[in-house]
Design an enzyme around this catalytic site. Sequence first.
Site, short mmCIF file in Angstrom:
data_model
loop_
_atom_site.label_atom_id
_atom_site.label_comp_id
_atom_site.label_asym_id
_atom_site.label_seq_id
_atom_site.Cartn_x
_atom_site.Cartn_y
_atom_site.Cartn_z
N SER A 42 20.65 47.81 37.56
CA SER A 42 19.39 47.24 36.90
C SER A 42 18.29 47.72 37.33
O SER A 42 17.29 47.51 36.50
CB SER A 42 19.85 45.85 37.12
OG SER A 42 19.86 45.24 38.44
N ASP A 327 12.10 38.33 39.60
CA ASP A 327 13.12 37.34 39.39
C ASP A 327 13.76 37.43 40.92
O ASP A 327 13.37 37.66 41.69
CB ASP A 327 14.19 37.73 38.19
CG ASP A 327 14.78 38.98 38.38
OD1 ASP A 327 14.97 39.62 39.36
OD2 ASP A 327 15.42 39.48 37.45
N HIS A 330 15.17 41.52 41.36
CA HIS A 330 14.57 42.53 41.13
C HIS A 330 13.20 42.65 41.32
O HIS A 330 12.41 41.58 41.37
CB HIS A 330 14.71 42.85 39.53
CG HIS A 330 15.93 43.02 39.04
ND1 HIS A 330 16.51 41.93 38.44
CD2 HIS A 330 16.99 43.85 39.26
CE1 HIS A 330 17.96 42.14 38.23
NE2 HIS A 330 18.13 43.32 38.59
#
Length: 363
Positions: A42, A327, A330
């Site tokens: 991610s 978040d 990340h």
Amino acid sequence: MASQLKSLFWMLLIFLLLSNLQQHCNAVGDPQVPCLYVFGESLSDDGNNNNRLTLTKANYLPYGVDFPKGPTGRFSNGRNMLDVLAQNLGFDEYIPPFATARGEEILRGVNYASGSAGIRNETGRIYGDIISMDMQLKNYQITLSQINKTLGNRNMSTAEYLSKCIFSVAIGTNDYIANYLFPQFYTTSRIYTPQQYAVVLNQQLSQQLETLYKSGARKFALFGLTALGNIPFERSACGSGSSGSACVDNINNATQLFNVGLKSLVAQLNTNLTNATFIFINASGIESSPPIASKVANVSCCETLLNLICVPSGKICRNRTNYKYWDGVHPTDAVYAVYGERAYQAQSPSDVYPFDVNQLTQV
């Protein structure tokens, strides 16, 4: 004296003109390398999970709130790490995700990264249909056949073309936070000690990198892991007090074992693979120094669900450049920018090994 000053003036003027010309060339699509191929999770994903049956998605607000195109699948309020690296390399457009890459745009690169993906095939499966590193390599083979056809029509050598490209690999985070540190669903922590697990991961990654090498890759930028014990998701799981602090330290020590092994792997592959060049980006070292170390790190910028992902259309902080985490896992755009820029051009000898991406382009 006047003559010397005049000569100095003209030398300075020529230098500034050449600098501006180089910046202009990069701005209008004259990158330092012809292509950038991206593998990982991610931290690099720019939309490959959008249409998959997985909980690991970022194609909704507030993700992308500061990105020109809005929510695209990037796990950030704006850019991600590889967006920044691509910009520094001089690409005038972001590298397209494999899910949507078409036609001749694949010649300048493709992003195969998938949120929750890991080196191990079972990693991240608890979150649904993600694309493991092995699956990303299979997707690259599809791209490779298309490249062969396109360059063949131009009487160009695929091997020669790919040897000039950079292959970025940033993976391993989920092999910890969505595998080893998740004993409710995975058995790896009962099978391996932290040292053994780091060795197993690097051995499997080595085989995957050699697969890329056999498919024409020659310039590799490998990103180490950040201090995963510090992310809000793991801090919350560890709890507070002295036991919580010890839990955080244990996670960071475990991931550092992986980084030590990865740096050693870089040296090994540089010795063993002919005409290949590997570099290691010390993400944890970059993270522990200014400006990242001075940012707000104890809370996420967005309102989160289970300290993990942003709540759809949830509340967000205003001064996002001051926050380390977007978040529960990340970084913010501001922090991604530091990783990408220092990977491209190191500010400290400890940022990279043996040198940075800028120098890699010149090999």
